[in-house]
Design a protein around this motif. Sequence first.
Motif: not given
Length: 121
Positions: A5-18, A44-53
């Motif tokens: 379960a990767p930990v989110i880090e500063q600098g991640m972008v939406e495409s990283d979650f996909f 923001q990152m939680v929303a991107w993750a949710r969008k990616a499933g």
Amino acid sequence: MLAGAPVIEQGMVESDFFELAAAGVRLLGEVGLGSVKAGYEAAQMVAWARKAGIQSTIHTGGPSVPGSGYIDADTVLQADADIIGHITGGTRHCRCRRSAVCARGVRGGSRSFITATNWPG
């Protein structure tokens, strides 16, 4: 086998979650254990993750591992993670604000709470 379960880090972008989702990741490590500790940044990152499933989790209360920080109720609510860990923990935050987190925390019945704690009181 499902693992990691990767930990989110500063600098991640939406495409990283996909990209993570395409690699089979279905759950993020707890928000607050990496460099992302601010609720607005996590949201923001939680929303991107949710969008990616991908489901998200968040730590609550005091630091638990080196580099982690205190996560208060306001940060938990702002981050809007799917799974909230340690909600019954022994920190002042959990005792005083858990009702606010629980009351505002359920998003369409899809939020989970992890109640495990090592605090005796």
